[in-house]
Design a protein around this motif. Sequence first.
Motif, PDB file in Angstrom:
ATOM      1  N   GLY A  64       9.579 -10.793  10.022  1.00 50.93           N
ATOM      2  CA  GLY A  64       8.136 -10.591  10.019  1.00 50.93           C
ATOM      3  C   GLY A  64       7.822  -9.120   9.918  1.00 50.93           C
ATOM      4  O   GLY A  64       8.703  -8.286   9.803  1.00 50.93           O
ATOM      5  N   THR A  65       6.548  -8.814   9.962  1.00 51.73           N
ATOM      6  CA  THR A  65       6.141  -7.416   9.947  1.00 51.73           C
ATOM      7  C   THR A  65       5.528  -7.071  11.291  1.00 51.73           C
ATOM      8  O   THR A  65       4.816  -7.877  11.869  1.00 51.73           O
ATOM      9  N   TYR A 103      11.536  -4.818  10.589  1.00 52.81           N
ATOM     10  CA  TYR A 103      10.435  -3.935  10.958  1.00 52.81           C
ATOM     11  C   TYR A 103      10.395  -3.797  12.473  1.00 52.81           C
ATOM     12  O   TYR A 103      10.535  -4.787  13.185  1.00 52.81           O
ATOM     13  N   PRO A 119       0.098 -12.763  10.364  1.00 51.01           N
ATOM     14  CA  PRO A 119      -0.153 -11.471  11.010  1.00 51.01           C
ATOM     15  C   PRO A 119      -1.368 -11.539  11.936  1.00 51.01           C
ATOM     16  O   PRO A 119      -2.481 -11.773  11.478  1.00 51.01           O
ATOM     17  N   HIS A 166      -0.604   8.267   5.251  1.00 47.61           N
ATOM     18  CA  HIS A 166      -0.724   7.812   6.648  1.00 47.61           C
ATOM     19  C   HIS A 166      -1.017   8.953   7.610  1.00 47.61           C
ATOM     20  O   HIS A 166      -0.334   9.110   8.615  1.00 47.61           O
ATOM     21  N   LEU A 192       5.483   3.943   8.487  1.00 49.24           N
ATOM     22  CA  LEU A 192       4.043   3.747   8.368  1.00 49.24           C
ATOM     23  C   LEU A 192       3.305   4.074   9.632  1.00 49.24           C
ATOM     24  O   LEU A 192       3.865   4.026  10.721  1.00 49.24           O
ATOM     25  N   THR A 193       2.022   4.280   9.450  1.00 49.84           N
ATOM     26  CA  THR A 193       1.037   4.252  10.527  1.00 49.84           C
ATOM     27  C   THR A 193       1.418   4.979  11.805  1.00 49.84           C
ATOM     28  O   THR A 193       1.464   4.374  12.862  1.00 49.84           O
ATOM     29  N   LEU A 198      10.871   0.533   8.896  1.00 46.62           N
ATOM     30  CA  LEU A 198      11.756  -0.506   8.394  1.00 46.62           C
ATOM     31  C   LEU A 198      13.135   0.100   8.312  1.00 46.62           C
ATOM     32  O   LEU A 198      13.368   1.054   7.585  1.00 46.62           O
ATOM     33  N   SER A 204       3.547 -10.515  12.740  1.00 47.29           N
ATOM     34  CA  SER A 204       3.579 -11.885  12.238  1.00 47.29           C
ATOM     35  C   SER A 204       4.692 -12.687  12.903  1.00 47.29           C
ATOM     36  O   SER A 204       5.135 -13.685  12.357  1.00 47.29           O
ATOM     37  N   ILE A 230       3.334  -3.848  12.826  1.00 48.06           N
ATOM     38  CA  ILE A 230       2.707  -2.599  12.398  1.00 48.06           C
ATOM     39  C   ILE A 230       1.970  -1.985  13.577  1.00 48.06           C
ATOM     40  O   ILE A 230       1.131  -2.634  14.206  1.00 48.06           O
ATOM     41  N   VAL A 250      -5.123  -7.475  10.732  1.00 46.66           N
ATOM     42  CA  VAL A 250      -4.273  -6.295  10.643  1.00 46.66           C
ATOM     43  C   VAL A 250      -5.106  -5.040  10.922  1.00 46.66           C
ATOM     44  O   VAL A 250      -6.326  -5.111  11.024  1.00 46.66           O
ATOM     45  N   SER A 251      -4.449  -3.885  11.065  1.00 49.45           N
ATOM     46  CA  SER A 251      -5.107  -2.582  11.232  1.00 49.45           C
ATOM     47  C   SER A 251      -6.036  -2.492  12.430  1.00 49.45           C
ATOM     48  O   SER A 251      -7.212  -2.156  12.278  1.00 49.45           O
ATOM     49  N   ILE A 276      11.002   2.441   4.951  1.00 47.58           N
ATOM     50  CA  ILE A 276       9.546   2.451   4.967  1.00 47.58           C
ATOM     51  C   ILE A 276       9.126   2.989   6.329  1.00 47.58           C
ATOM     52  O   ILE A 276       9.712   2.612   7.343  1.00 47.58           O
TER      53      ILE A 276
END
Lengths: 186, 442
Positions: free
Chosen positions: B257-258, B236, B281, B436, B215-216, B231, B276, B260, B304-305, B213
């Motif tokens: 956890g995640t 992560y 998170p 993304h 992302l972002t 990931l 998180s 991001i 988040v974000s 994975i």
Amino acid sequence: MKKAAVLLIVLLFAFGCKGRSYHADPMTADTGSAQVLTEDTGGGAKDGGAITESDVPGKSPIEGEEGGIYEITSIPSEIFFDYDRYDVRQEAVSTLTQIADYLLNQSSDMLIIEGHCDDRGTNEYNLALGDRRASSARDYLIAQGVPPARIETISYGEENPVCTAQTENCWSRNRRDHFYFKETGR
Amino acid sequence: MRLQKALNERNFLKKAPLRLSLKTFTFLLLTTLLMAQPAALSAQPRVDVDIVNPQRKVRMGIDDIEGPRGSELSSVVASDLDFTGVFDPVSPEAYLEEPWERFNAKNWEPLSIKYVLKGKVSEQGDDYIVVVALYSVGENRLVGNAKSYRATKTLFRLLGHTIADWIYENLTNHSSVFRSKIAFVGSQGGQKQLYVTDWDGQRIRTFGVKGKILLTPHWSPDSSKLAYTALRGRTYAIYTLDLDTLRERRIFSAKNGTAIAGDYTPDGQRIAISSSHRGSPDIYYLDVNSGRTATVVSSGGIDVSPAVSPKDGAIAFNSNRGGSAQIYLQSQPGYPARRLTSQGSQNTSPAWSPDGRRLAYVSFTGGRNQIFTMLSDGSEVRQLTFSGNNEEPSFSPDGRFMVFSSDRGGSRAVYIMRANGQGARRVSPQGVKAEHPRWAPK
């Protein structure tokens, strides 16, 4: 399914009534036969005598890059959630209880909880939501006595759907935690 | 090879000293002698792109630049100007004046053309040298001075974009997006990769950054680095990629956890992240050098974000603390966060405009995700997209365009459009699932 449930219940009584009494790993049992399970003679068992079974409780191995990952055929491997929620639903309690029992009384293996979402939010929000869904099940199991060190959580957000139709039927199937076990020592 | 190319690009655009051939010199001499004195650059722009009311497009004559691949160069210039929605490059078939003929306003007036580009390109070893001149039809003379550029041949398209940018800046007193880049995550056959493309979808390159994975991606303020989430295995982590050295560094990881990646702070020293690692998170500042974190926003739910305002560092973010996913604003660390979105069941993905006045975001409406904008106080809500699912908006460096991901064409791809929602077109390649996207700030 019913047969398996009955068998499970029998096994539970045979093994679990006195709490956390561990048995010799069937693989290294003295008898030299990997297939005979011995029962706890500590009393409380409804059936006397040894119970034999044709296989170690239904491990179905999962193919993947890592070895040692499996599910238990008699335990549901998923629980489901409401839209944008991560609280454990009443319907999920039975599955979690069986998992807790397996971890506490039948195996010293690890549990991996994967959190998933439907695709309606952004990827980031869903990654966080999946994280909370996995943690939520984890917290429940810890409250049942499972040591935190034996549980691993991971979120896949909306990245690993089981279906992609834009229907409530599909979305509800994606809003899930998926449970895997992992052999320790790997 | 890649490294050399990257270095060339960063150094490119020191304007070439005017080493002219006799031919070129004559061209320039004729141009200046036979015209009146070139008009000085006035404070009032010739073309006003800041006017809110719709105005007629400015018709342009983009004559074929004479010399090797000159017409291709002109083509790049014409497409760039056309996309802005401000200019209307008239098709060369209609022109009454040949590229090699001296500029005469009388040849252009019948076509209602206001400005004309003419030029010459020549080869010198591994380089192209181009000289261009921009004429005003109304005044029958040069706008500003003729311009000369030298570029290695591999940077051909960038040369075209640079000429377009020069025209745009001359006429509007603003710099353009024509030389800017967009990062996105693409997947083909399951494996995800980091991509960077020119703003028009050309010269797409990948960097070998992969993950199960991915992302972002977020650009550093000087656009030299990308921070992103990957990931790998079951962990992560947040990484940065230096685009000059092509080195990847892991700066934060979250077991169980995640983590991001979000926006860089305006000073480029920290990245706002959602992690998180402490349970739920929450939003932190992550120092890119030390790896240390500082809590910014924390609640029992999902935060988040994080989007960091380029103007004052205020943080807009996504939270479900009110019961559903909405957008909140924390103007300063320690201050209570204020809810910005009041319409819609799910509002996510906030992104700041470069002037810090507006936020683009995604609202779930009519069963789909659509892109909206609002002012930073939550007022003046406007819907920009209407068909398919449209997500992940990111403003261009001049605030006049947006890049976003959409499935309007069947599968998820990256599109650009003007910031008023018009003129959407795909920039990611066919056959690649793309998402993304993030427009580089420089």
